[in-house]
Design an enzyme around this catalytic site. Structure first.
Site, mmCIF file in Angstrom:
data_model
loop_
_atom_site.group_PDB
_atom_site.id
_atom_site.type_symbol
_atom_site.label_atom_id
_atom_site.label_comp_id
_atom_site.label_asym_id
_atom_site.label_seq_id
_atom_site.Cartn_x
_atom_site.Cartn_y
_atom_site.Cartn_z
ATOM 1 N N SER A 556 0.842 -1.192 0.000
ATOM 2 C CA SER A 556 0.000 0.000 0.000
ATOM 3 C C SER A 556 0.875 1.238 0.000
ATOM 4 C CB SER A 556 -0.900 0.016 1.237
ATOM 5 O OG SER A 556 -1.545 1.263 1.404
ATOM 6 N N TYR A 569 -3.107 -0.858 10.324
ATOM 7 C CA TYR A 569 -3.072 -1.161 8.896
ATOM 8 C C TYR A 569 -1.738 -0.739 8.280
ATOM 9 C CZ TYR A 569 -4.334 -0.951 3.934
ATOM 10 O OH TYR A 569 -4.368 -1.108 2.567
#
Length: 679
Positions: A556, A569
């Site tokens: 990400s 996350y």
């Protein structure tokens, strides 16, 4: 009253015959019909021959798969035929006999259909018929089983001369309905389509009835108990353990996809005392050995031999096989023979376990196995009434390295970028994972859609095509046993794994003080631990295959960018990003490339965003959830929304041939987020 056209009648008959494995194998045999049509140039009636074209399959034949020739011109070739030494030239001459445009290229068997004086002709490869064709005393047995209704034709390579021979037999034996072609198959004819089909089926059924009545009860001899089939679970476990090694063996010269079969008939053959001798004789029907090679590689260890012993012996036998095949090529090659296409086996047999077959794609690998099962059936039939006697190696070579066969191979379309590759994609039932699986399948890969939800995984796989293209498997990536089991399913389906995409993920958007220990553990278990477990299990397979490979992490932008309210996350994504670097260094010596993709703002179709992450991020930014994609786009340099397909494109590129020398790379797919630039 309506009348069925000649081509339609032929196609209907062909589809019926081709759909029955007792009649012929996939893409085997050919059929034809003669009739009259109007010549659009002269307006006059013209006699035509409709015949299945080169490379087609009877079971799925359509009108586009027919070659259409003017019968008068085709038969006029007899007057210019230069003799058997130059009969290959006649195939090119068929092009000058074609009627109209379109249609398939005429096959080598066109002469058989055009020259035989019958309105309808079938040439088929039934196991029962080939049993007679390969029996040592096949000519005598043909007369005993069929009387004078079926005539024996000694082996001759398919071509113009064989067509002349069968035409002469038809003229000289008006009572005959067909013939047994030595070493090859059967041909039957009739005045009507129904009569030809009836005659074909009569020969096949009569042959089988004779085998059933007169055949020995145990044609393969006594059962060798130490080679008897292992219990189901043990057999599958051993197959999965051996398959990567065997796939590496079959792919030494050229990458191959695999197929596994533990059909009871295969296991029975492998447990018999005659199996080693019969396997060494190889197959006989040209359609068989063109798919299976002239003979298989047979492991000469008992069924209960350990995996380690079996792997060591398979590698030894591979060297022997390569030397033997090279000697076969050298013994029979001529100055104009095509170059050797590879010396690896297409069929590997393991007593107690089953058959491993290989091809350029899953369908070809599966069909190769089906053809070797046909060969086993043929051996069983021939041995039951006589002794199995295939055509000579010299004749096999003349077929395998035939200039016409080489020309057919050269006409095949160029392979796609990911052909022969097996991709294992986690979290692939939706969103980014599904887009990746879809793109890789479109690029020629076999795809394993691994997801927590089995039903969704199977549904996503079905959207991509048959099980020759994709399968769905269930996996919880936090459970090492489930990961191993899912990879075993991939191995048993396609032979191994070449490309692994760690995409499974979950996300909770919370600030530090609201993030619980359970939140932290959940995200790290799925993405950090899960990626580790999948990569570790896959690496064993990749190393054992010896074919290199790719591992891709869908990380990400947040792996390098400190965004608000997502400590768990983002920390997990940073973990994944560093796994890429670590594994790139460790696995490089095995030819395995490890790279990462850093997406951002992939809202549409995303399971993560749909599960609450989108709502939380929208709340963080103070916007409506349905405007989240637009919001993310506007904060990028390119002002473009990132879609799952954009991520899939990056995966396809980094795992394709153009990036063969790239590893340890992270590719941003975020439409340009300056704060996330790598530095």
């Amino acid at each position: 009253m309506t009348t069925t056209s000649t081509p339609a009648e032929l196609i209907a008959r062909s589809n019926r015959l081709g759909s029955d494995p007792k009649v012929t194998n996939y893409a085997g045999g050919n059929t034809s019909a003669k009739g009259t049509a109007t010549d659009p140039v002269t307006g006059e009636p013209v006699e035509l021959l409709w015949v299945k074209g080169s490379g087609g399959d009877l079971g799925t034949l359509t009108e586009k798969g027919l070659a259409v020739l003017r019968l008068d011109r085709m038969r006029a070739l007899v007057d210019v035929y230069p003799g058997v030494e130059r009969e290959d030239e006649m195939v090119a001459a068929f092009d000058y006999c074609l009627f109209g445009t379109g249609g398939a290229a005429p096959s080598i068997d066109t002469a058989m259909h055009g020259l035989v004086d019958a309105a309808h002709v079938d040439h088929l490869h039934p196991d029962s018929g080939i049993a007679f064709a390969t029996a040592k005393d096949g000519e005598k047995l043909t007369k005993q089983a069929f009387g004078d209704k079926v005539v024996w034709v000694p082996w001759r390579r398919p071509g113009f001369q064989l067509g002349l021979d069968i035409a002469a037999i038809k003229r000289e034996n008006p009572q005959a309905i067909g013939c047994i072609l030595g070493g090859h198959g059967i041909t039957a004819w009739g005045d009507t389509s129904n009569e030809a089909e009836k005659n074909s089926l009569w020969i096949i059924e009569t042959a089988q009835a004779y085998l059933d009545e007169h055949g020995a009860k145990h044609p393969f001899g006594a059962t060798v108990e130490q080679n008897a089939s292992l219990p189901d679970a043990d057999r599958r476990d051993k197959a999965a353990a051996l398959f990567p090694t065997i796939r590496g063996i079959a792919s030494h010269d050229k990458p191959m996809v695999g197929h596994f079969s533990d059909d009871p008939r295969v296991l029975d053959f492998l447990a018999s005392e005659k199996a080693p001798a019969l396997a060494a004789l190889g197959t006989s029907c040209p359609d068989h050995f063109l798919r299976t090679k002239v003979k298989p590689l047979l492991l000469d260890l008992p069924a209960d031999a350990s995996v380690e012993e079996s792997i060591a012996r398979l590698n030894e036998l591979h060297e022997v096989y390569r030397a033997d095949y090279t000697a076969y090529y050298d013994a029979h090659k001529t100055a104009d023979s095509p170059a050797m296409r590879g010396a690896d086996p297409a069929i590997v047999l393991v007593p107690g376990v089953g058959m491993f077959s290989f091809g350029a794609n899953k369908q070809t690998a599966r069909v190769a196995g089906e053809f070797y099962l046909n060969a086993i059936n043929v051996m069983r039939g021939a041995e039951s009434i006589s002794s199995y006697t295939p055509i000579s190696d010299a004749e096999k070579f003349r077929i395998e390295y035939w200039a016409l066969e080489e020309a057919k191979l050269q006409r095949m379309p160029k392979s796609k970028s990911h052909a022969t590759r097996v991709a294992f994609v986690t979290g692939a039932a939706s969103g980014i994972g599904k887009a990746i699986a879809t793109r890789l399948a479109a690029d020629g890969a076999c795809v394993v859609i691994a997801d927590l939800d089995l039903a969704k995984a199977q549904a996503a796989a079905a959207e991509l095509g048959s099980t020759d293209v994709a399968i769905g498997v269930q996996v919880d990536v936090t459970d090492s046993a489930q990961v191993e089991r899912a990879l075993d399913e991939a191995i048993l389906a396609f032979g191994g794994v070449d490309l692994v995409v760690n995409n499974a993920g979950v996300s909770l958007s919370k600030p530090l003080l609201e993030t619980t220990e359970q939140d932290w553990d959940l995200q790290h278990d799925i993405m950090a631990k899960g990626s580790f477990l999948v990569s570790k299990a896959a690496a064993r397979v990749l190393i054992e295959q010896g074919l290199g490979g790719d591992i891709v992490y869908i990380a990400s932008k947040n792996s390098v960018f400190a965004g608000p309210n997502n400590i768990a996350y983002s920390a997990t994504k940073a973990d994944q990003a560093h796994q890429v670097r670590l594994l790139a260094v460790e696995l490089g010596e095995h030819g395995v490339r490890v790279n990462g993709i850093n997406p951002d703002g992939v809202v549409r179709g995303s399971g993560i965003f749909a599960s609450g992450w989108g709502a939380n991020r929208a709340k963080t930014y103070g916007i409506e959830e349905e405007k989240l994609g637009e919001f993310y786009a506007q904060r990028t340099i390119l002002k473009r929304e990132v879609l799952p397909e954009n991520v899939a494109n990056a995966v396809a590129a980094i795992t394709g041939p153009d990036f063969s020398h790239t590893t340890g790379l992270h590719i941003p797919v975020d439409a340009g987020v300056a704060a996330a630039f790598l530095r």
